[in-house]
Design a protein around this motif. Structure first.
Motif, PDB file in Angstrom:
ATOM      1  N   LYS A  80      -0.941  -6.869 -11.172  1.00 50.73           N
ATOM      2  CA  LYS A  80      -1.516  -7.566 -12.328  1.00 50.73           C
ATOM      3  C   LYS A  80      -0.430  -8.196 -13.183  1.00 50.73           C
ATOM      4  O   LYS A  80      -0.548  -9.317 -13.657  1.00 50.73           O
ATOM      5  CB  LYS A  80      -2.323  -6.576 -13.181  1.00 50.73           C
ATOM      6  CG  LYS A  80      -3.794  -6.609 -12.850  1.00 50.73           C
ATOM      7  CD  LYS A  80      -4.616  -5.889 -13.893  1.00 50.73           C
ATOM      8  CE  LYS A  80      -6.054  -5.805 -13.398  1.00 50.73           C
ATOM      9  NZ  LYS A  80      -6.718  -4.597 -13.854  1.00 50.73           N
TER      10      LYS A  80
ATOM     11  N   ASN B 298       0.866  -1.182   0.000  1.00 54.79           N
ATOM     12  CA  ASN B 298       0.000   0.000   0.000  1.00 54.79           C
ATOM     13  C   ASN B 298       0.901   1.230   0.000  1.00 54.79           C
ATOM     14  O   ASN B 298       2.117   1.139   0.204  1.00 54.79           O
ATOM     15  CB  ASN B 298      -0.892  -0.014   1.238  1.00 54.79           C
ATOM     16  CG  ASN B 298      -2.098   0.901   1.107  1.00 54.79           C
ATOM     17  OD1 ASN B 298      -2.277   1.585   0.103  1.00 54.79           O
ATOM     18  ND2 ASN B 298      -2.936   0.917   2.142  1.00 54.79           N
TER      19      ASN B 298
ATOM     20  N   TRP C 165       4.778   8.954  -8.621  1.00 51.99           N
ATOM     21  CA  TRP C 165       5.166   7.545  -8.693  1.00 51.99           C
ATOM     22  C   TRP C 165       6.395   7.396  -9.568  1.00 51.99           C
ATOM     23  O   TRP C 165       6.441   7.931 -10.673  1.00 51.99           O
ATOM     24  CB  TRP C 165       3.992   6.761  -9.282  1.00 51.99           C
ATOM     25  CG  TRP C 165       4.324   5.350  -9.631  1.00 51.99           C
ATOM     26  CD1 TRP C 165       4.687   4.867 -10.855  1.00 51.99           C
ATOM     27  CD2 TRP C 165       4.312   4.230  -8.740  1.00 51.99           C
ATOM     28  NE1 TRP C 165       4.901   3.517 -10.777  1.00 51.99           N
ATOM     29  CE2 TRP C 165       4.681   3.090  -9.489  1.00 51.99           C
ATOM     30  CE3 TRP C 165       4.023   4.072  -7.383  1.00 51.99           C
ATOM     31  CZ2 TRP C 165       4.777   1.815  -8.940  1.00 51.99           C
ATOM     32  CZ3 TRP C 165       4.114   2.801  -6.825  1.00 51.99           C
ATOM     33  CH2 TRP C 165       4.483   1.689  -7.603  1.00 51.99           C
TER      34      TRP C 165
ATOM     35  N   THR D  39      -1.574  -1.592  -8.150  1.00 56.59           N
ATOM     36  CA  THR D  39      -2.493  -2.569  -8.740  1.00 56.59           C
ATOM     37  C   THR D  39      -1.990  -3.040 -10.103  1.00 56.59           C
ATOM     38  O   THR D  39      -2.028  -4.235 -10.410  1.00 56.59           O
ATOM     39  CB  THR D  39      -3.913  -1.964  -8.866  1.00 56.59           C
ATOM     40  OG1 THR D  39      -4.303  -1.501  -7.564  1.00 56.59           O
ATOM     41  CG2 THR D  39      -4.914  -2.977  -9.356  1.00 56.59           C
ATOM     42  N   ALA D  40      -1.465  -2.117 -10.891  1.00 55.97           N
ATOM     43  CA  ALA D  40      -0.945  -2.475 -12.216  1.00 55.97           C
ATOM     44  C   ALA D  40       0.248  -3.422 -12.083  1.00 55.97           C
ATOM     45  O   ALA D  40       0.369  -4.411 -12.820  1.00 55.97           O
ATOM     46  CB  ALA D  40      -0.548  -1.217 -12.983  1.00 55.97           C
TER      47      ALA D  40
ATOM     48  N   TYR E  20      -3.347  -2.515  -2.485  1.00 52.20           N
ATOM     49  CA  TYR E  20      -4.420  -1.773  -1.807  1.00 52.20           C
ATOM     50  C   TYR E  20      -4.564  -0.383  -2.430  1.00 52.20           C
ATOM     51  O   TYR E  20      -3.616   0.414  -2.368  1.00 52.20           O
ATOM     52  CB  TYR E  20      -4.088  -1.571  -0.327  1.00 52.20           C
ATOM     53  CG  TYR E  20      -4.109  -2.817   0.516  1.00 52.20           C
ATOM     54  CD1 TYR E  20      -5.159  -3.071   1.388  1.00 52.20           C
ATOM     55  CD2 TYR E  20      -3.062  -3.730   0.443  1.00 52.20           C
ATOM     56  CE1 TYR E  20      -5.168  -4.206   2.178  1.00 52.20           C
ATOM     57  CE2 TYR E  20      -3.065  -4.876   1.236  1.00 52.20           C
ATOM     58  CZ  TYR E  20      -4.118  -5.107   2.103  1.00 52.20           C
ATOM     59  OH  TYR E  20      -4.125  -6.238   2.884  1.00 52.20           O
ATOM     60  N   ASN E  21      -5.711  -0.099  -2.952  1.00 53.55           N
ATOM     61  CA  ASN E  21      -6.100   1.277  -3.290  1.00 53.55           C
ATOM     62  C   ASN E  21      -5.088   2.143  -4.014  1.00 53.55           C
ATOM     63  O   ASN E  21      -4.990   3.324  -3.737  1.00 53.55           O
ATOM     64  CB  ASN E  21      -6.467   2.062  -2.012  1.00 53.55           C
ATOM     65  CG  ASN E  21      -7.400   1.282  -1.133  1.00 53.55           C
ATOM     66  OD1 ASN E  21      -8.290   0.609  -1.637  1.00 53.55           O
ATOM     67  ND2 ASN E  21      -7.197   1.356   0.166  1.00 53.55           N
ATOM     68  N   ASP E  22      -4.293   1.584  -4.864  1.00 51.69           N
ATOM     69  CA  ASP E  22      -3.424   2.463  -5.636  1.00 51.69           C
ATOM     70  C   ASP E  22      -3.292   1.881  -7.034  1.00 51.69           C
ATOM     71  O   ASP E  22      -2.981   0.701  -7.199  1.00 51.69           O
ATOM     72  CB  ASP E  22      -2.042   2.566  -4.989  1.00 51.69           C
ATOM     73  CG  ASP E  22      -1.125   3.466  -5.806  1.00 51.69           C
ATOM     74  OD1 ASP E  22      -1.220   4.693  -5.671  1.00 51.69           O
ATOM     75  OD2 ASP E  22      -0.359   2.927  -6.631  1.00 51.69           O
ATOM     76  N   ARG E  23      -3.505   2.734  -8.048  1.00 51.22           N
ATOM     77  CA  ARG E  23      -3.561   2.186  -9.403  1.00 51.22           C
ATOM     78  C   ARG E  23      -2.207   1.699  -9.889  1.00 51.22           C
ATOM     79  O   ARG E  23      -2.107   0.726 -10.624  1.00 51.22           O
ATOM     80  CB  ARG E  23      -4.167   3.175 -10.383  1.00 51.22           C
ATOM     81  CG  ARG E  23      -3.399   4.464 -10.550  1.00 51.22           C
ATOM     82  CD  ARG E  23      -4.263   5.488 -11.306  1.00 51.22           C
ATOM     83  NE  ARG E  23      -3.674   6.804 -11.240  1.00 51.22           N
ATOM     84  CZ  ARG E  23      -3.064   7.375 -12.282  1.00 51.22           C
ATOM     85  NH1 ARG E  23      -2.972   6.743 -13.435  1.00 51.22           N
ATOM     86  NH2 ARG E  23      -2.560   8.573 -12.160  1.00 51.22           N
ATOM     87  N   TYR E  24      -1.127   2.347  -9.442  1.00 50.89           N
ATOM     88  CA  TYR E  24       0.201   1.912  -9.887  1.00 50.89           C
ATOM     89  C   TYR E  24       0.550   0.554  -9.285  1.00 50.89           C
ATOM     90  O   TYR E  24       1.057  -0.333  -9.967  1.00 50.89           O
ATOM     91  CB  TYR E  24       1.258   2.942  -9.485  1.00 50.89           C
ATOM     92  CG  TYR E  24       1.046   4.292 -10.098  1.00 50.89           C
ATOM     93  CD1 TYR E  24       1.381   4.521 -11.436  1.00 50.89           C
ATOM     94  CD2 TYR E  24       0.508   5.341  -9.351  1.00 50.89           C
ATOM     95  CE1 TYR E  24       1.181   5.771 -12.004  1.00 50.89           C
ATOM     96  CE2 TYR E  24       0.312   6.594  -9.911  1.00 50.89           C
ATOM     97  CZ  TYR E  24       0.644   6.804 -11.233  1.00 50.89           C
ATOM     98  OH  TYR E  24       0.450   8.045 -11.791  1.00 50.89           O
TER      99      TYR E  24
ATOM    100  N   ARG F  90       8.498   4.377 -11.074  1.00 52.55           N
ATOM    101  CA  ARG F  90       8.527   2.935 -11.250  1.00 52.55           C
ATOM    102  C   ARG F  90       9.922   2.345 -10.990  1.00 52.55           C
ATOM    103  O   ARG F  90      10.070   1.324 -10.335  1.00 52.55           O
ATOM    104  CB  ARG F  90       8.069   2.626 -12.685  1.00 52.55           C
ATOM    105  CG  ARG F  90       7.737   1.196 -12.935  1.00 52.55           C
ATOM    106  CD  ARG F  90       7.309   1.020 -14.387  1.00 52.55           C
ATOM    107  NE  ARG F  90       7.335  -0.387 -14.739  1.00 52.55           N
ATOM    108  CZ  ARG F  90       6.260  -1.177 -14.673  1.00 52.55           C
ATOM    109  NH1 ARG F  90       5.104  -0.677 -14.319  1.00 52.55           N
ATOM    110  NH2 ARG F  90       6.357  -2.453 -14.978  1.00 52.55           N
TER     111      ARG F  90
END
Ligand SMILES: [Zn+2]
Length: 289
Positions: free
Chosen positions: A209, A133, A177, A205-206, A199-203, A179
């Motif tokens: 994935k 997170n 962010w 989460t990506a 948790y709750n963060d698009r980066y 990377r």
């Protein structure tokens, strides 16, 4: 997790058991901390602690050479009490008054201890279900002189926890962010075959994935990571703001309060007593992060 319910009256007993347990019995000096020489002789004692003399370089040392309080003129007892007050997250002013030391000394002691705890507290690897997170805090220049800018950056704090009883919580980047830095500081520790729980963060989460080869049967939340923002805010509140340059040290201290293992200040003192935990006073505050 840190046990806070330690009775001050029991302190003496703890100190004695600590000294006996750690300094007198368990630790054998293997080599000279100054030159690495293997041969030494007993050479009297100082404040009840055995000293040795190296046969090679002829310098004297003890088990506590290069420990956190090496070269301190103050009693070890004061350091021990100081660690206890620190675990209770008392203010520097409170500690200074209680132990009759100056505010400046209290400041340096706190930072020496934070530094000592940071040395080994960062986990080398994250495996199993790795919960990740982030939270964002505003840059803080507390205690810095000559700050001319009114601009404050956003500091990204990343929290990651795998199956082991340790946790990675660190200020990772400023403003946005990054990377590359995420890969270097966090992702590089994630073991093959582990599963990222974002948790709750698009980066994040990506990245999860991309990383996760299979899906997890059931997702168990870890509140220490899931509520990292609230946890940090609550834990930091007695400090009334922390300068960003010391954030990393404070976060490693915060981690100790979030472990499953129960530790108390005697464990912390033992930990800080051995190994290369020493930092010179003049090196504190120079690090620019
Ligand atoms: Zn030597």
């Amino acid at each position: 997790m840190i046990q806070k319910s330690v009775n001050l009256n029991e302190l003496k007993e703890h100190i004695n058991s600590f000294l006996e347990k750690e300094i007198y019995k368990n630790k054998n000096i293997e080599c000279c901390p100054i030159c690495g020489g293997k041969k030494h002789i007993k050479y009297g004692s100082y404040k009840g602690i055995q000293r040795y003399k190296c046969k090679k370089c002829e310098r004297t040392f003890s088990n506590t050479t290069n420990s956190l309080w090496s070269y301190s003129k103050k009693d070890l007892n004061k350091w021990i009490k100081f660690v206890e007050l620190m675990i209770k997250r008392k203010s520097l002013r409170f500690c200074a008054a209680k132990l009759k030391i100056s505010l400046g000394t209290a400041f340096y002691w706190r930072h020496k201890i934070l530094h000592g705890l940071k040395v080994d507290s960062i986990p080398n690897k994250l495996e199993g279900a790795v919960h990740i997170n982030k939270t964002i805090v505003v840059e803080n220049f507390k205690g810095c002189r000559n700050i001319t800018t009114t601009k404050r950056s956003n500091i990204w704090i990343i929290a990651a926890k795998g199956d082991e009883d340790s946790m990675l919580v660190l200020p990772a980047f400023k403003d946005c962010w990054m990377r590359g830095i995420f890969y270097e500081k966090v992702y590089s520790k994630i073991q093959k075959g582990s599963y990222i729980v974002p948790y709750n963060d698009r980066y994040i989460t990506a990245i999860a994935k991309e990383h996760n080869k299979k899906s997890l049967k059931e997702r168990k939340e870890d509140d220490r990571v899931g509520y990292i923002m609230m946890n940090i805010m609550r834990w930091f509140s007695p400090y009334k703001g922390i300068a960003t340059k010391y954030l990393e040290e404070y976060l490693s201290f915060f981690v100790l309060f979030n472990l499953d293992k129960m530790i108390d200040y005697v464990d912390i003192i033992s930990y800080l007593s051995f190994g290369e935990k020493f930092i010179r006073t003049k090196d504190i505050g120079l690090k620019n992060k």
